[in-house]
Design a protein around this motif. Structure first.
Motif, mmCIF file in Angstrom:
data_model
loop_
_atom_site.group_PDB
_atom_site.id
_atom_site.type_symbol
_atom_site.label_atom_id
_atom_site.label_comp_id
_atom_site.label_asym_id
_atom_site.label_seq_id
_atom_site.Cartn_x
_atom_site.Cartn_y
_atom_site.Cartn_z
ATOM 1 N N UNK A 100 -0.103 58.725 66.674
ATOM 2 C CA UNK A 100 -1.083 59.799 66.683
ATOM 3 C C UNK A 100 -1.668 60.023 68.077
ATOM 4 N N UNK A 101 -1.362 59.118 69.017
ATOM 5 C CA UNK A 101 -1.841 59.294 70.390
ATOM 6 C C UNK A 101 -0.866 58.608 71.347
ATOM 7 N N UNK A 102 0.319 59.195 71.471
ATOM 8 C CA UNK A 102 1.362 58.604 72.304
ATOM 9 C C UNK A 102 0.929 58.522 73.764
ATOM 10 N N UNK A 103 0.077 59.445 74.190
ATOM 11 C CA UNK A 103 -0.403 59.437 75.579
ATOM 12 C C UNK A 103 -1.723 58.684 75.719
ATOM 13 N N UNK A 104 -1.931 57.674 74.903
ATOM 14 C CA UNK A 104 -3.215 56.950 74.866
ATOM 15 C C UNK A 104 -3.592 56.366 76.219
ATOM 16 N N UNK A 105 -2.630 55.956 77.024
ATOM 17 C CA UNK A 105 -2.940 55.390 78.333
ATOM 18 C C UNK A 105 -3.688 56.399 79.196
ATOM 19 N N UNK A 106 -3.350 57.673 79.083
ATOM 20 C CA UNK A 106 -4.033 58.705 79.861
ATOM 21 C C UNK A 106 -5.477 58.879 79.383
ATOM 22 N N UNK A 107 -5.692 58.690 78.097
ATOM 23 C CA UNK A 107 -7.031 58.819 77.520
ATOM 24 C C UNK A 107 -7.960 57.728 78.055
ATOM 25 N N UNK A 108 -7.449 56.513 78.143
ATOM 26 C CA UNK A 108 -8.301 55.391 78.535
ATOM 27 C C UNK A 108 -8.505 55.332 80.051
ATOM 28 N N UNK A 109 -7.548 55.835 80.835
ATOM 29 C CA UNK A 109 -7.679 55.785 82.295
ATOM 30 C C UNK A 109 -8.391 57.000 82.883
ATOM 31 N N UNK A 110 -8.523 58.069 82.101
ATOM 32 C CA UNK A 110 -9.076 59.325 82.622
ATOM 33 C C UNK A 110 -10.483 59.162 83.205
ATOM 34 N N UNK A 111 -11.272 58.267 82.629
ATOM 35 C CA UNK A 111 -12.656 58.087 83.091
ATOM 36 C C UNK A 111 -12.795 57.060 84.209
ATOM 37 N N UNK A 142 -6.654 54.444 90.948
ATOM 38 C CA UNK A 142 -6.140 54.661 92.306
ATOM 39 C C UNK A 142 -6.071 53.357 93.092
ATOM 40 N N UNK A 143 -7.014 52.451 92.815
ATOM 41 C CA UNK A 143 -7.056 51.192 93.560
ATOM 42 C C UNK A 143 -5.895 50.261 93.233
ATOM 43 N N UNK A 144 -5.213 50.495 92.096
ATOM 44 C CA UNK A 144 -4.082 49.630 91.716
ATOM 45 C C UNK A 144 -2.774 50.428 91.600
ATOM 46 N N UNK A 145 -2.748 51.613 92.184
ATOM 47 C CA UNK A 145 -1.530 52.418 92.119
ATOM 48 C C UNK A 145 -0.385 51.793 92.912
ATOM 49 N N UNK A 146 -0.722 50.908 93.828
ATOM 50 C CA UNK A 146 0.330 50.248 94.614
ATOM 51 C C UNK A 146 1.045 49.169 93.808
ATOM 52 N N UNK A 147 0.470 48.783 92.663
ATOM 53 C CA UNK A 147 1.087 47.770 91.806
ATOM 54 C C UNK A 147 2.119 48.401 90.881
ATOM 55 N N UNK A 148 3.082 47.593 90.427
ATOM 56 C CA UNK A 148 4.006 48.055 89.391
ATOM 57 C C UNK A 148 3.253 48.183 88.071
ATOM 58 N N UNK A 149 3.532 49.250 87.347
ATOM 59 C CA UNK A 149 2.958 49.462 86.020
ATOM 60 C C UNK A 149 4.058 49.291 84.975
ATOM 61 N N UNK A 150 3.720 48.628 83.893
ATOM 62 C CA UNK A 150 4.641 48.446 82.765
ATOM 63 C C UNK A 150 3.960 48.960 81.502
ATOM 64 N N UNK A 151 4.740 49.552 80.625
ATOM 65 C CA UNK A 151 4.224 49.929 79.308
ATOM 66 C C UNK A 151 4.844 48.994 78.287
ATOM 67 N N UNK A 152 4.059 48.616 77.292
ATOM 68 C CA UNK A 152 4.502 47.623 76.319
ATOM 69 C C UNK A 152 3.974 48.003 74.943
#
Length: 254
Positions: free
Chosen positions: A113-124, A130-140
């Motif tokens: 019901x919220x496949x883009x949930x990561x965008x919801x939680x990071x939006x605020x 931005x401070x951790x954009x240099x790190x690798x991101x993984x989805x699980x």
């Protein structure tokens, strides 16, 4: 004309009835979700006190390592009909190994019901992101949460280094994508559909790895008891969570 109006009226009433019945049925279905086992989670949190800090809002939870520089960011989608907090034990363990973990809340406890949930939680928290954009991101994700995570990743492979599936499988084709995949499941899992899992390997990218937890079950990636139809565990809930965190850390660092 009157006959036509009567037919139209009854057709509309029938459609409304079907919608209402479906809505009620869906609400009944989602009401019976698995709740977090707070005793087990509190024991993990207490043991790791001082090494992990956690924060939460209406959109989810974030777990930050306190004793090491973050190595990567992991976004974890909860399993279907499981309270998101049930996975905080696993998030504490992974974070204690040096990873920022993001655990979104899902409407009705269903990641679909919220496949883009990561965008919801990071939006605020865009400055923090931005401070951790240099790190690798993984989805699980666990179980149906992993399937939902794979659907989200399908159009976001440039933003993520890979996907981690706990008792789950992808429902999107990554066979020609330059990402990594880690699949972990318990040897005693009786919930994961074996045929669907094996068939999904055609979607796995070239850089894929499979890890089987001896004595592990489907339910023990979270802390919510043992769900209906699962196997009999030969290790404890906390042992499976710790082994899962070890494997994820080893795979990322390898």
């Amino acid at each position: 004309m009157n006959k036509f109006k009567k037919i139209a009226k009854w057709s509309i009433l029938a459609i409304i009835t079907v919608i209402i019945v479906a809505a009620i049925g869906f609400k009944i279905y989602t009401k019976g979700y698995y709740k977090a086992d707070m005793d087990t989670i509190t024991a993990i949190e207490t043991r790791l006190e001082g090494s992990v800090n956690s924060y939460s809002d209406e959109n989810g939870m974030v777990f930050l390592p306190e004793t090491s520089v973050p190595k990567a960011v992991i976004v974890f989608y909860p399993g279907g009909k499981v309270e998101c907090q049930a996975y905080s034990g696993l998030m504490y363990e992974i974070a204690s190994r040096g990873y920022i973990c993001i655990l979104p809340r899902m409407p009705e406890n269903l990641a679909f019901l919220r496949i883009n949930a990561v965008e919801k939680i990071t939006a605020n928290y865009m400055d923090d992101v931005d401070s951790v954009k240099n790190l690798d991101w993984y989805i699980a994700g666990h179980s149906l949460g992993g399937v939902a995570a794979s659907l989200y990743l399908e159009d976001k492979t440039d933003d993520y280094a890979g996907i981690i599936l706990c008792a789950s499988y992808p429902n999107a084709d990554f066979s020609d994508k330059d990402i990594r995949l880690l699949s972990i499941y318990g040897a005693e899992d009786k919930v994961l559909k074996a045929d669907a899992y094996e068939n999904s390997k055609a979607y796995w990218p070239e850089d894929s790895e499979e890890y089987i937890i001896e004595g592990g079950i489907h339910s023990f990636f979270g802390c919510y008891g043992i769900q209906d139809g699962d196997g009999t565990p030969k290790i404890s809930n906390t042992e499976q969570i710790s082994e899962t965190a070890d494997m994820i850390a080893s795979w990322i660092e390898g």
